[in-house]
Design a protein around this motif. Structure first.
Motif, PDB file in Angstrom:
ATOM      1  N   THR A 188       0.926  -1.218   0.079  1.00  0.00           N
ATOM      2  CA  THR A 188      -0.050  -0.240   0.106  1.00  0.00           C
ATOM      3  C   THR A 188       0.772   1.241   0.344  1.00  0.00           C
ATOM      4  OG1 THR A 188      -1.669  -1.076   1.410  1.00  0.00           O
ATOM      5  CG2 THR A 188      -2.007   1.435   1.116  1.00  0.00           C
ATOM      6  N   VAL A 189       1.960   1.880   1.295  1.00  0.00           N
ATOM      7  CA  VAL A 189       2.978   2.246   0.687  1.00  0.00           C
ATOM      8  C   VAL A 189       3.019   3.054  -0.179  1.00  0.00           C
ATOM      9  CG1 VAL A 189       5.060   3.496   1.874  1.00  0.00           C
ATOM     10  CG2 VAL A 189       2.581   2.303   3.208  1.00  0.00           C
ATOM     11  N   VAL A 190       3.851   1.482  -1.140  1.00  0.00           N
ATOM     12  CA  VAL A 190       4.758   1.943  -2.365  1.00  0.00           C
ATOM     13  C   VAL A 190       3.492   2.410  -3.303  1.00  0.00           C
ATOM     14  CG1 VAL A 190       5.859   0.319  -4.123  1.00  0.00           C
ATOM     15  CG2 VAL A 190       6.821   0.317  -1.448  1.00  0.00           C
ATOM     16  N   GLY A 191       2.286   1.641  -3.434  1.00  0.00           N
ATOM     17  CA  GLY A 191       1.402   1.789  -4.138  1.00  0.00           C
ATOM     18  C   GLY A 191       1.066   3.037  -4.635  1.00  0.00           C
ATOM     19  N   PHE A 192       1.120   4.047  -2.902  1.00  0.00           N
ATOM     20  CA  PHE A 192       1.199   5.924  -2.847  1.00  0.00           C
ATOM     21  C   PHE A 192       2.184   6.348  -3.168  1.00  0.00           C
ATOM     22  CE2 PHE A 192       1.726   9.141   0.183  1.00  0.00           C
ATOM     23  CZ  PHE A 192      -0.027  10.047  -0.479  1.00  0.00           C
TER      24      PHE A 192
END
Length: 520
Positions: A188-192
């Protein structure tokens, strides 16, 4: 090494210090916790990586930017990250050499002062136990995002049972659950970050952003003081005010030390997890704050919302500003996994601290009893009981009490970090006094002892000054006690134990750095 061999070893090593033999022998005579080393390398790596990624980053980062501005928040998270790194490499050096159950309290007791071990261990346990109640409450609030007609108490009860069941399985089960839940958080963090790059480049409805929000409303924000002549001071106050929030976001990074006593091949796996701490801090925290700051202006009112669901997340605010309306439900689902991961870690770490406290004689020996699979069921059950405090949040009157408990939990992290820096400095003195070269350690921390002194100084400074907002613009007695309640409790625990038992400070030459030492 059995008791008799340990006796001979210590008399040969310190014939003039029979007290040291007595201390070592007392450790040997106490029933040893039967925790089992079932955490694999990939489990430890993911615990270290995802342990601190929680609601503080997904939700709390928004209020940090609203208070200090994008650059102020970026500097604050970078600064606190350097303090956390100093703590982690210090902890890594000690935990690799002594990978024992209930690490923190035991390190303080053996290396510095039994009273420090008592006070540090209990306040750290209480921080995790009370935070467990908060996380259970958060699960209800997150699910109510989809249907607010369902009573929150139902979800508190359901997830309380689920977390207890998970923690009653062997520790490898905890490691596996954390592996997958942490994987979701990391994705999720990388996607954001990828999403933020696209939005900043002009994909959203606001067009190309660049560093627009660093210019207007500006890189820093004034806080508390409204006099234009005190603008520079007000901006510094904004920066200093969020240091404690940034610290809350990082708390959990030290879980590697808790898991040391149940890790396979600690000589290899713990240093590997510690060495990657710097890159995790930069990538997951500093980069996240940077990207939030360039896609969401610090004067967006939604950043300071009281919500604890997806609506308050700067990730969602960025998506809504860009015109992407499908993201809130996805982020809310991720937040649910984040909270469950945190609750799972709360009970795990709290129970293992209880094991260490019991081993040092600071808690009933019942907490050391384990199942045949190495699960300390008494410690798990007692820690989980505090999750029932979550029901306090259902009533308005209980919410006030609950906020006080959470303040204790928050500041306890900084107290623990400062204590760990002290333990490492004492560990280095013990090695020197007993003729052991640091070059022989399984993991040798860099920039020592200077980095530990750096971490200790700023941890103490933040502990003392974090409640300064109680004095601005005028003194508030209530805010003062809320902000410093944790420090007062720590002082009462320390002084109470010191007065009741009168233990002496540990001399470096007599410190027990043999019992539980990592095998060659």
């Amino acid at each position: 090494m059995d008791t008799e061999r340990m006796h001979d070893h210590d008399i040969e090593k310190n014939p003039e210090n029979p007290e040291k033999h007595n201390n070592v022998e007392s450790h040997q005579l106490q029933p040893q916790p039967e925790l089992q080393r079932r955490l694999k390398s990939r489990h430890l790596q993911m615990i270290a990586m995802g342990g601190a990624i929680g609601t503080g980053l997904f939700i709390g980062s928004g209020s940090s930017i609203a208070t200090a501005g994008p650059v102020g928040a970026l500097i604050a998270f970078t600064f606190i990250g350097s303090i956390v790194y100093s703590v982690m490499i210090a902890l890594g050096e000690v935990a690799t050499y002594l990978p024992i159950a209930g690490a923190f309290a035991t390190y303080a007791t053996r290396l510095v002062d039994p009273s420090l071990g008592f006070a540090m261990g209990w306040i750290y346990w209480f921080s995790w136990a009370s935070t467990f109640a908060l996380e259970l409450t958060a699960t209800g609030l997150i699910i109510q995002y989809w249907d607010d007609t369902i009573p929150m108490a139902i979800f508190i009860a359901v997830f309380w049972v689920v977390i207890i069941i998970l923690n009653m399985f062997p520790v490898s089960c905890y490691g596996e659950v954390e592996f997958w839940l942490s994987s979701i958080k990391i994705i999720t963090v990388v996607g954001f970050m990828i999403f933020a790059i696209c939005i900043n480049a002009g994909v959203g409805r606001e067009g190309y952003l660049g560093f627009r929000y660093w210019v207007h409303p500006g890189p820093f924000r004034a806080y508390l003081l409204e006099d234009p002549g005190q603008d520079a001071l007000a901006k510094f106050i904004g920066f200093w005010a969020i240091l404690i929030k940034a610290g809350f976001s990082y708390q959990g990074t030290e879980l590697v030390g808790i898991a040391a006593g149940e890790t396979e091949n600690p000589r290899k796996n713990i240093p590997s997890a510690i060495r990657k701490t710097f890159f995790r801090i930069v990538f997951f925290f500093v980069f996240t704050i940077f990207f939030v700051g360039i896609v969401v202006p610090s004067n967006d009112d939604r950043l300071i919302s009281d919500d604890t669901n997806a609506d308050a997340s700067p990730f969602v605010i960025a998506a809504k500003r860009a015109g992407v309306n499908v993201l809130p439900s996805i982020i809310n689902a991720v937040l649910l996994t984040v909270v469950l991961s945190a609750a799972n870690s709360n009970v795990y770490s709290g129970s293992r601290i209880l094991v260490g406290l019991a081993h040092e004689g600071f808690a009933p020996l019942f907490f050391m009893k384990t199942t045949k699979h190495g699960v300390p069921y008494g410690s798990v059950g007692f820690t989980a009981l505090f999750g029932l405090l979550g029901f306090l949040n259902v009533s308005n009157a209980g919410a006030t009490v609950f906020n006080w408990l959470m303040q204790i939990a928050g500041l306890a992290g900084f107290i623990t970090w400062a204590s760990l820096n002290i333990c490492h400095l004492a560990f280095m003195k013990a090695l020197a006094a007993q003729g052991i070269s640091r070059d022989s350690l399984p993991y040798k921390a860099t920039w020592q002892p200077f980095f530990s002194w750096y971490g200790l100084f700023f941890n103490i400074l933040i502990i003392i000054t974090q409640g300064f907002t109680a004095f601005i613009p005028k003194f508030s007695v209530t805010d003062f006690f809320i902000n410093y309640l944790s420090l007062m409790l720590f002082a009462v625990l320390y002084l109470g134990h010191k007065i009741a038992y009168r233990p002496k400070f540990v001399r470096p030459a007599e410190a027990d750095i043999d019992t539980g030492r990592c095998a060659e």
